[in-house]
Design a protein around this motif. Structure first.
Motif, mmCIF file in Angstrom:
data_model
loop_
_atom_site.group_PDB
_atom_site.id
_atom_site.type_symbol
_atom_site.label_atom_id
_atom_site.label_comp_id
_atom_site.label_asym_id
_atom_site.label_seq_id
_atom_site.Cartn_x
_atom_site.Cartn_y
_atom_site.Cartn_z
ATOM 1 N N TYR A 207 0.810 -1.217 0.000
ATOM 2 C CA TYR A 207 0.000 0.000 0.000
ATOM 3 C C TYR A 207 0.850 1.276 0.000
ATOM 4 O O TYR A 207 0.484 2.267 -0.632
ATOM 5 C CB TYR A 207 -0.973 0.001 1.187
ATOM 6 C CG TYR A 207 -2.156 -0.909 0.960
ATOM 7 C CD1 TYR A 207 -3.257 -0.475 0.237
ATOM 8 C CD2 TYR A 207 -2.160 -2.206 1.450
ATOM 9 C CE1 TYR A 207 -4.350 -1.307 0.012
ATOM 10 C CE2 TYR A 207 -3.240 -3.047 1.229
ATOM 11 C CZ TYR A 207 -4.328 -2.591 0.514
ATOM 12 O OH TYR A 207 -5.396 -3.417 0.289
ATOM 13 N N HIS A 208 1.996 1.245 0.698
ATOM 14 C CA HIS A 208 2.827 2.445 0.784
ATOM 15 C C HIS A 208 3.790 2.570 -0.405
ATOM 16 O O HIS A 208 3.813 3.596 -1.079
ATOM 17 C CB HIS A 208 3.605 2.444 2.101
ATOM 18 C CG HIS A 208 4.542 3.592 2.263
ATOM 19 N ND1 HIS A 208 4.141 4.908 2.184
ATOM 20 C CD2 HIS A 208 5.876 3.625 2.483
ATOM 21 C CE1 HIS A 208 5.184 5.698 2.354
ATOM 22 N NE2 HIS A 208 6.255 4.945 2.533
ATOM 23 N N HIS A 209 4.560 1.522 -0.677
ATOM 24 C CA HIS A 209 5.581 1.621 -1.713
ATOM 25 C C HIS A 209 5.045 1.352 -3.120
ATOM 26 O O HIS A 209 5.415 2.058 -4.058
ATOM 27 C CB HIS A 209 6.749 0.677 -1.411
ATOM 28 C CG HIS A 209 7.510 1.084 -0.190
ATOM 29 N ND1 HIS A 209 8.335 2.174 -0.158
ATOM 30 C CD2 HIS A 209 7.538 0.559 1.060
ATOM 31 C CE1 HIS A 209 8.856 2.307 1.044
ATOM 32 N NE2 HIS A 209 8.383 1.343 1.807
ATOM 33 N N ILE A 210 4.197 0.348 -3.282
ATOM 34 C CA ILE A 210 3.684 0.023 -4.617
ATOM 35 C C ILE A 210 2.562 0.992 -5.018
ATOM 36 O O ILE A 210 2.620 1.613 -6.070
ATOM 37 C CB ILE A 210 3.187 -1.437 -4.696
ATOM 38 C CG1 ILE A 210 4.295 -2.425 -4.310
ATOM 39 C CG2 ILE A 210 2.613 -1.734 -6.083
ATOM 40 C CD1 ILE A 210 5.446 -2.498 -5.274
ATOM 41 N N LEU A 211 1.525 1.123 -4.167
ATOM 42 C CA LEU A 211 0.416 2.019 -4.505
ATOM 43 C C LEU A 211 0.732 3.479 -4.202
ATOM 44 O O LEU A 211 0.007 4.368 -4.640
ATOM 45 C CB LEU A 211 -0.867 1.590 -3.785
ATOM 46 C CG LEU A 211 -1.411 0.213 -4.160
ATOM 47 C CD1 LEU A 211 -2.758 -0.032 -3.485
ATOM 48 C CD2 LEU A 211 -1.531 0.034 -5.667
ATOM 49 N N SER B 114 4.143 -3.951 -14.007
ATOM 50 C CA SER B 114 5.604 -3.832 -13.904
ATOM 51 C C SER B 114 6.111 -4.210 -12.520
ATOM 52 O O SER B 114 7.295 -4.480 -12.343
ATOM 53 C CB SER B 114 6.051 -2.414 -14.260
ATOM 54 O OG SER B 114 5.809 -1.508 -13.196
ATOM 55 N N HIS B 115 5.209 -4.246 -11.541
ATOM 56 C CA HIS B 115 5.541 -4.683 -10.183
ATOM 57 C C HIS B 115 5.030 -6.102 -9.916
ATOM 58 O O HIS B 115 4.804 -6.488 -8.767
ATOM 59 C CB HIS B 115 4.986 -3.698 -9.157
ATOM 60 C CG HIS B 115 5.782 -2.439 -9.062
ATOM 61 N ND1 HIS B 115 5.627 -1.392 -9.946
ATOM 62 C CD2 HIS B 115 6.784 -2.075 -8.226
ATOM 63 C CE1 HIS B 115 6.474 -0.434 -9.633
ATOM 64 N NE2 HIS B 115 7.197 -0.826 -8.602
ATOM 65 N N ASN B 116 4.827 -6.846 -11.001
ATOM 66 C CA ASN B 116 4.413 -8.263 -10.925
ATOM 67 C C ASN B 116 3.079 -8.465 -10.223
ATOM 68 O O ASN B 116 2.874 -9.472 -9.547
ATOM 69 C CB ASN B 116 5.500 -9.118 -10.273
ATOM 70 C CG ASN B 116 6.768 -9.093 -11.083
ATOM 71 O OD1 ASN B 116 6.736 -9.228 -12.307
ATOM 72 N ND2 ASN B 116 7.892 -8.885 -10.414
ATOM 73 N N ILE B 117 2.167 -7.530 -10.391
ATOM 74 C CA ILE B 117 0.823 -7.654 -9.836
ATOM 75 C C ILE B 117 -0.116 -8.026 -10.980
ATOM 76 O O ILE B 117 -0.159 -7.340 -12.002
ATOM 77 C CB ILE B 117 0.383 -6.346 -9.155
ATOM 78 C CG1 ILE B 117 1.322 -6.067 -7.962
ATOM 79 C CG2 ILE B 117 -1.071 -6.413 -8.719
ATOM 80 C CD1 ILE B 117 1.148 -4.705 -7.360
ATOM 81 N N ASP B 118 -0.821 -9.132 -10.809
ATOM 82 C CA ASP B 118 -1.773 -9.579 -11.828
ATOM 83 C C ASP B 118 -2.978 -8.648 -11.842
ATOM 84 O O ASP B 118 -3.558 -8.354 -10.792
ATOM 85 C CB ASP B 118 -2.248 -11.008 -11.541
ATOM 86 C CG ASP B 118 -1.146 -12.036 -11.711
ATOM 87 O OD1 ASP B 118 -0.261 -11.820 -12.570
ATOM 88 O OD2 ASP B 118 -1.158 -13.039 -10.979
#
Length: 129
Positions: A22-26, A93-97
């Motif tokens: 939630y903090h770094h990816i989103l 790009s962050h490997n999230i489907d």
């Protein structure tokens, strides 16, 4: 009367993993992080641009969601976005489907779904046509 949503509370299975997501990816800024010793639990307050918040909680031995996605209770959390393709590309790009982008048959707005680290369904909903 009601003025809007102040916050959405999420109980996560792995606090460090969810905090990173939630903090770094989103990219949600941290407003406050507190460890509650009496509960052996963390509470993390994250900000959204419109002033609403997401609260992440860690609780030992919290039960998992009973089914996906049609369990009673919160069905999903939807985030309003300006450029849905850009956000989807970033998540991928962050490997999230991410599911294929669809069009809401009633509003004609574009949307798609992805999951947080605990499988909570999250939606991207296009602010524009």
């Amino acid at each position: 009367m009601l003025l809007g949503i102040h916050h959405v509370a999420i109980i996560c299975g792995d606090y460090a993993r969810s905090k990173h997501f939630y903090h770094h990816i989103l990219g949600l800024p941290i407003l406050a992080e507190n460890y509650r010793a009496e509960r052996d639990s963390y509470k993390l307050d994250l900000a959204l641009p419109d002033g609403s918040q997401i609260e992440l909680f860690s609780f030992n031995h919290a039960p998992v969601r009973p089914s996906y996605p049609e369990a009673q209770g919160l069905r999903h959390l939807a985030f309003k976005v300006d450029d849905i393709e850009q956000v989807v590309a970033y998540l991928v790009s962050h490997n999230i489907d991410v599911e294929p982008i669809r069009v809401d048959e009633y509003t004609e707005k574009r949307f798609t779904f992805f999951n947080d680290p605990d499988g909570l369904p999250l939606e991207l909903y296009s602010h524009h046509f």
